[in-house]
Each structure stands twice: as structure tokens, then as C-alpha cells.
Scaffold this motif. Structure first.
Motif, PDB file in Angstrom:
ATOM      1  N   GLU A 139       1.625  -7.115  -9.314  1.00  0.00           N
ATOM      2  CA  GLU A 139       1.864  -5.677  -9.221  1.00  0.00           C
ATOM      3  C   GLU A 139       0.782  -5.032  -8.383  1.00  0.00           C
ATOM      4  OE1 GLU A 139       1.602  -1.449  -9.982  1.00  0.00           O
ATOM      5  OE2 GLU A 139       0.048  -2.900 -10.470  1.00  0.00           O
ATOM      6  N   ASP A 151       0.017  -0.944  -6.425  1.00  0.00           N
ATOM      7  CA  ASP A 151       0.521   0.412  -6.291  1.00  0.00           C
ATOM      8  C   ASP A 151      -0.451   1.248  -5.488  1.00  0.00           C
ATOM      9  OD1 ASP A 151      -1.539   1.506  -8.131  1.00  0.00           O
ATOM     10  OD2 ASP A 151      -0.371   0.483  -9.666  1.00  0.00           O
ATOM     11  N   TRP A 210       3.668   5.026  -5.054  1.00  0.00           N
ATOM     12  CA  TRP A 210       4.640   3.954  -5.236  1.00  0.00           C
ATOM     13  C   TRP A 210       4.044   2.847  -6.090  1.00  0.00           C
ATOM     14  CZ3 TRP A 210       2.754  -0.649  -3.567  1.00  0.00           C
ATOM     15  CH2 TRP A 210       1.764  -0.618  -2.591  1.00  0.00           C
ATOM     16  N   SER A 211       4.924   2.008  -6.635  1.00  0.00           N
ATOM     17  CA  SER A 211       4.525   0.842  -7.416  1.00  0.00           C
ATOM     18  C   SER A 211       5.519  -0.276  -7.128  1.00  0.00           C
ATOM     19  CB  SER A 211       4.532   1.167  -8.911  1.00  0.00           C
ATOM     20  OG  SER A 211       4.219   0.009  -9.666  1.00  0.00           O
TER      21      SER A 211
END
Length: 153
Positions: free
Chosen positions: A86, A88, A98-99
Motif C-alpha cells: 500500500e 498513498d 489517493w491510495s
């Protein structure tokens, strides 16, 4: 525009999430160099911050021996170890940005040319002993979201 309560009693404009397509999510992921890898360590979920680069659709990270991430160096004949990655870019005041989450298999990079290229492009971001392995995460699933302000009717 509707507002929602925010930190310290401030009001913030209402937002909604826009889903990103795979290509846009990977393009955004390539614009940052730091993310978090989610993996299983001693049968429990673990998360570590690492730096990365995006090569095509693959996310590449380098690791050092002896750490928790060393368990991700599966044998070359194995399909790899399932991980999530992940990253971001969120503005702390507006909560806009955003991610992206990539889920797939992490496998060791074994090709000498790729290892040399990644060593030149991807330098450790913390002081450690030399890195001992390079991992490539090939995404099976790529999801991304971008919070947006609600537009006026």
C-alpha cells in the motif's frame, strides 16, 4: 456544498471516493517511493514501511537478511508469498489525494542483470547492513481510490 464535522470542530466539505482503474493506480504508485508491505510473520499480520519502484506492473523492494521481511524470500520454484503493498499521497489538511493497494505474490529476483539494475535504482532508505535480497511483487489485484470533494448540484 454539504459539510461534515472535522477535527477540532472545523467543518470539512463532504467527500466521496472515486475508484481508480488499474492503469491509473499503478501510474500513481510509481510517483512515490515509500509504501507499506503487509505480510504474515509468525502467523500474524505484519506491516513494514519500505521504499519501492514500479517496473512495468511489478512492485520491487530490497530487503536485508535477518529481518522479518527475510521470510518473504521463498524458494525460486515456489509461486511466492502472498503480500499486499500500500502507498498513498494524502494531504493532511484537505484529506484529498489517493491510495493504492497491490495484492499479489512476492518472489525473489534472481536474474543478475535485474539485480544490478535494481541495486542502482533502489537504495535503502534506512541505515542497515547491506541488502541481501530483492523482491518483486507481481500484482494479481490492484485497487485504488481517490477521495474527492462532493461537487455542487
Amino acid at each position: 456544498m454539504p459539510c461534515a464535522p472535522g477535527p477540532a470542530g472545523r467543518t470539512t466539505p463532504a467527500r466521496h471516493m472515486r475508484e481508480l482503474d488499474r492503469a491509473e493506480a499503478l501510474r500513481l504508485l510509481a510517483t512515490v517511493s515509500l509504501g507499506r508491505i503487509v505480510f504474515t510473520h509468525r502467523a500474524l499480520p505484519a506491516v513494514r514501511p519500505v521504499n519501492h519502484l514500479v517496473d512495468g506492473e511489478d512492485v520491487v523492494i530490497r530487503i536485508h537478511g535477518g529481518g522479518a521481511l527475510a521470510s518473504l524470500s521463498a524458494p525460486a520454484d515456489a509461486p511466492g508469498v502472498v503480500v499486499a503493498y500500500e502507498a498513498d499521497a494524502m494531504d493532511p489538511d484537505t484529506h484529498l489525494g489517493w491510495s493504492v493497494v497491490v495484492t499479489g505474490y512476492a518472489q525473489p529476483v534472481l536474474d543478475a542483470n535485474d539485480l544490478d539494475r535494481y541495486a542502482n535504482l533502489l537504495h535503502p532508505w534506512v541505515e542497515r547492513a547491506t541488502t541481501t535480497a530483492t523482491l518483486r511483487i507481481h500484482p494479481d489485484l490492484v485497487t485504488g481510490f481517490r477521495p474527492r470533494r462532493e461537487s455542487r448540484p
